[in-house]
Design a protein around this motif. Structure first.
Motif, PDB file in Angstrom:
ATOM      1  N   PRO A 184      25.126  25.790 -26.415  1.00 52.60           N
ATOM      2  CA  PRO A 184      24.672  25.060 -27.608  1.00 52.60           C
ATOM      3  C   PRO A 184      24.419  26.023 -28.766  1.00 52.60           C
ATOM      4  O   PRO A 184      23.903  27.130 -28.570  1.00 52.60           O
ATOM      5  N   GLU A 185      24.763  25.595 -29.966  1.00 46.82           N
ATOM      6  CA  GLU A 185      24.645  26.473 -31.132  1.00 46.82           C
ATOM      7  C   GLU A 185      23.208  26.887 -31.412  1.00 46.82           C
ATOM      8  O   GLU A 185      22.970  27.947 -32.001  1.00 46.82           O
ATOM      9  N   ASP A 186      22.243  26.060 -30.996  1.00 44.56           N
ATOM     10  CA  ASP A 186      20.849  26.395 -31.269  1.00 44.56           C
ATOM     11  C   ASP A 186      20.199  27.202 -30.146  1.00 44.56           C
ATOM     12  O   ASP A 186      19.011  27.516 -30.211  1.00 44.56           O
ATOM     13  N   SER A 187      20.953  27.537 -29.093  1.00 42.04           N
ATOM     14  CA  SER A 187      20.420  28.389 -28.027  1.00 42.04           C
ATOM     15  C   SER A 187      20.575  29.851 -28.421  1.00 42.04           C
ATOM     16  O   SER A 187      21.376  30.196 -29.301  1.00 42.04           O
ATOM     17  N   VAL A 188      19.817  30.721 -27.765  1.00 42.63           N
ATOM     18  CA  VAL A 188      19.904  32.155 -28.076  1.00 42.63           C
ATOM     19  C   VAL A 188      21.311  32.676 -27.809  1.00 42.63           C
ATOM     20  O   VAL A 188      21.893  33.383 -28.641  1.00 42.63           O
ATOM     21  N   LEU A 189      21.878  32.338 -26.644  1.00 36.26           N
ATOM     22  CA  LEU A 189      23.229  32.810 -26.335  1.00 36.26           C
ATOM     23  C   LEU A 189      24.259  32.204 -27.274  1.00 36.26           C
ATOM     24  O   LEU A 189      25.266  32.845 -27.603  1.00 36.26           O
ATOM     25  N   GLY A 190      24.022  30.971 -27.705  1.00 38.13           N
ATOM     26  CA  GLY A 190      24.922  30.354 -28.677  1.00 38.13           C
ATOM     27  C   GLY A 190      24.886  31.067 -30.007  1.00 38.13           C
ATOM     28  O   GLY A 190      25.933  31.338 -30.617  1.00 38.13           O
ATOM     29  N   MET A 191      23.702  31.410 -30.477  1.00 39.75           N
ATOM     30  CA  MET A 191      23.564  32.122 -31.751  1.00 39.75           C
ATOM     31  C   MET A 191      24.131  33.532 -31.662  1.00 39.75           C
ATOM     32  O   MET A 191      24.604  34.084 -32.667  1.00 39.75           O
ATOM     33  N   MET A 192      24.101  34.117 -30.457  1.00 41.17           N
ATOM     34  CA  MET A 192      24.669  35.459 -30.272  1.00 41.17           C
ATOM     35  C   MET A 192      26.184  35.419 -30.084  1.00 41.17           C
ATOM     36  O   MET A 192      26.822  36.475 -30.062  1.00 41.17           O
TER      37      MET A 192
END
Length: 655
Positions: free
Chosen positions: A518-526
């Protein structure tokens, strides 16, 4: 031509059609596989020599659907497509084996139901009669499950947002791929069990899975090969090798610390203290494993040589030399027990001496001695310490070849069991290569035989990750590294085959797909990419970069066997392992910028972490990171770069 040369040439020819590619015999057997239809039931039968034909597995098609199958030319891959008359919002594709398995596998999650160890993990294949199901991001191959005995084997896997399951019914294996994503009857977290998860999906009328039959364990190898072949794409890493080297040496120098008692070492890493990134105040110094003091020191010796060779001024290389020498001198001279034994942790005072650290210590000291001589330094004390470690191991080796896992500071045995004792094979083999003395060769051969036999019989390794007591990845790394070393030491091609078997096991921990977070997860943002990464153990369900340490061996294995897949897997590890490195400006979860060259130890690729504690998005959140900037990823990146002469290969400029 000598015996060693003959053995090497023979193995080159054999392994090219070996573990991950399939032998001619296997292809002949699987070509005899054919499908018998009995109404809505498809029975897959195979010719079994003079015993005649017998069923291997069967599939029953639901009333509202039709199944079709495409069998690959060599018979190792069956593409199974199910189409429903109307779009549906759930589906279970189930295959039932017609044999009693001796082993079961869910890659990176369950090995024979995880019978070894006492950690908090998935135990068995079901809970209260309900089979465990595992989400596609939890498993190293989406929806994957495999089981086999000496004669028969079958694996099932899929792709995309599915779940997988395996259980036994009337002693026969039942494999399932499930849509939508489901985890039940409970979900494993680091500190507790969560309730079942049931996802949703848009209705569709087409579902696809893959079946991989094989003679015994070949089914697992076939699954790994085909899942990899379907998904591997050559890409350039997010950071070039030169940049990784510079950032990593900078972090190594930042970790350098001098204690009041004069001891000099690299801190084990930085943690967030609530206000700033600070060096961890306890369990501060470790020679191998998480601290990797020996490896970091060797890399700074290389850094000194690189800078001198490029014509740099003394001020540009002197710091690397001084740090490296002072650290190794401190460990060899000051880090000793009151009984005179070399320590593997400097603190706390009651810490054990363990095989994982000690084996790493020995092999790095041999390299440090060689590199120091190239710089004009004669550090005989380092070489003597390397042989001291070999003598320590040999004096404790049992008649069966086993050495042990850990010892008290007085040298007495603490724990004898665990595959991680195999780490001591590495300095023993290196000692033989250097001296030609039979005593080192005999000890290495006996140790390799013991630990390989233990691994081969169970199908897994144990206790390499020192903060767990379970089945894991790290404990089998020395069987890959040691197998190649023993191949060079003895010339016997069997060691290369055993090294490849270890590499296959390590591949069960490697992600064969990219998870879109998900774009709002930490891994998504990374924009973190799971492909090529490896999980730690059956109780620590997170991805880390530890596989970096065996990239050189995978590259060499590819060259020795002619199997390009080992090179692909090595390069995928590298691309995964250079993500998340801070350039000094990286900020995650509202913390201050991370030190240049640092990175997280853990990437929480699935529903794991702490369910009840640390609710700050770190260990308490899914699809997040650990916020533990440990030393070892930095050390392993430098180790790869100093052992890989061609950085263009790592940069994705060569295939």
């Amino acid at each position: 031509m000598n015996q060693a040369q003959t053995g090497k040439e023979h193995k080159h020819a054999a392994v090219k059609n070996g573990l991950l590619h399939g032998s001619q015999e296997k292809r002949r057997k699987n070509e005899m596989l054919h499908i018998v239809e009995e109404g809505k039931k498809h029975i897959f039968r195979r010719q079994d020599g003079p015993e005649g034909e017998r069923p291997l597995f069967y599939i029953e098609t639901p009333e509202n659907a039709e199944d079709s199958f495409h069998v690959s030319e060599d018979g190792t891959l069956i593409t199974w497509t199910r189409r429903t008359k109307e779009p549906v919002d759930h589906m279970v594709m189930e295959a039932v084996g017609c044999f009693e398995p001796e082993h079961t596998l869910v890659p990176a999650i369950s090995y024979d139901g995880n019978p070894w160890g006492k950690d908090h993990e998935y135990k068995g294949l079901e809970k209260d009669g309900v089979p465990y199901t595992y989400a596609w991001h939890r498993c190293a191959v989406p929806g994957a499950a495999c089981s086999w005995n000496q004669k028969d084997g079958l694996a099932l896997f899929s792709s995309g947002r599915c779940s997988g399951s395996i259980f036994l019914k009337d002693r026969q294996p039942v494999y399932r791929v499930i849509w939508p994503e489901t985890e039940e009857p409970q979900v494993l977290y680091a500190d507790d069990w969560a309730e079942a998860y049931h996802g949703q999906m848009a209705p569709t009328d087409t579902f696809t899975a893959c079946l991989c039959p094989g003679a015994g364990m070949e089914a697992e190898w076939n699954m790994l090969h085909h899942a990899w072949e379907q998904n591997y794409i050559s890409k350039k890493p997010v950071r070039a090798a030169e940049e990784v080297w510079n950032l990593s040496t900078a972090y190594a120098k930042l970790l350098y610390t001098q204690e009041k008692d004069g001891f000099r070492a690299f801190s084990i890493g930085f943690t967030w203290d609530g206000k700033k990134w600070s060096k961890r105040p306890d369990f501060k110094y470790e020679i191998g494993w998480c601290g990797q003091n020996a490896s970091l020191a060797v890399s700074l010796l290389y850094d000194c040589q690189r800078r001198k060779s490029s014509g740099a001024e003394m001020k540009d290389w002197e710091e690397s030399l001084q740090i490296a020498v002072s650290v190794l001198d401190s460990w060899v001279e000051k880090a000793r027990s009151k009984d005179g034994f070399l320590l593997t942790r400097y603190d706390p005072q009651d810490s054990l001496i363990d095989a994982c650290n000690l084996g790493t210590y020995g092999i790095q000291l041999f390299e440090a001695y060689d590199q120091a001589r190239l710089l004009g330094l004669e550090k005989k004390a380092w070489l003597d310490a390397a042989f001291e470690i070999c003598d320590f191991a040999m004096s404790r080796q049992r008649l069966d070849g086993g050495i042990g896992m850990s010892w008290n500071r007085d040298g007495s045995a603490h724990e004898l069991n665990g595959t991680a004792g195999a780490f001591l094979i590495l300095p023993l083999a290196q000692a033989f290569l250097r001296t030609g003395e039979d005593r080192y060769n005999i000890a290495a051969v006996r140790a390799y035989s013991y630990y390989y036999r233990e691994f081969h019989n169970t199908g897994y390794g144990t206790s390499g990750a020192l903060d767990t007591c379970c089945i894991d990845k790290e404990s089998v790394i020395p069987l890959l590294k040691g197998g190649i070393l023993m191949y060079h030491a003895t010339g016997f091609d069997s060691y290369l085959q055993m090294a490849e078997e270890a590499a296959c096991y390590l591949s069960t921990w490697q992600w064969h797909h990219s998870v879109d977070y998900p774009e709002d997860s930490v891994l998504g943002m990374m924009h973190y990419d799971t492909f090529g990464g490896t999980a730690v153990s059956t109780s620590h369900l997170h991805i880390d970069d530890f596989a970096l340490c065996y990239i050189p061996e995978l590259l060499e294995l590819s060259e020795l066997t002619g199997n390009k897949e080992w090179k692909e897997r090595a390069l995928a590890v590298w691309r995964n392992g250079v993500q998340g490195i801070s350039d000094g400006t990286l900020q995650i979860m509202d913390k201050a910028p991370r030190p240049a060259g640092s990175c997280d130890e853990a990437y929480l690729h699935t529903r794991w972490g702490a369910l009840h504690r640390n609710k700050d998005g770190g260990w308490g959140g899914i699809f997040s990171v650990s916020q533990w900037l440990v030393a070892w990823p930095c050390a392993f990146r430098l180790e790869v770069l100093r052992k890989c002469d061609n950085w263009n290969l790592l940069n994705g400029l060569l295939q």
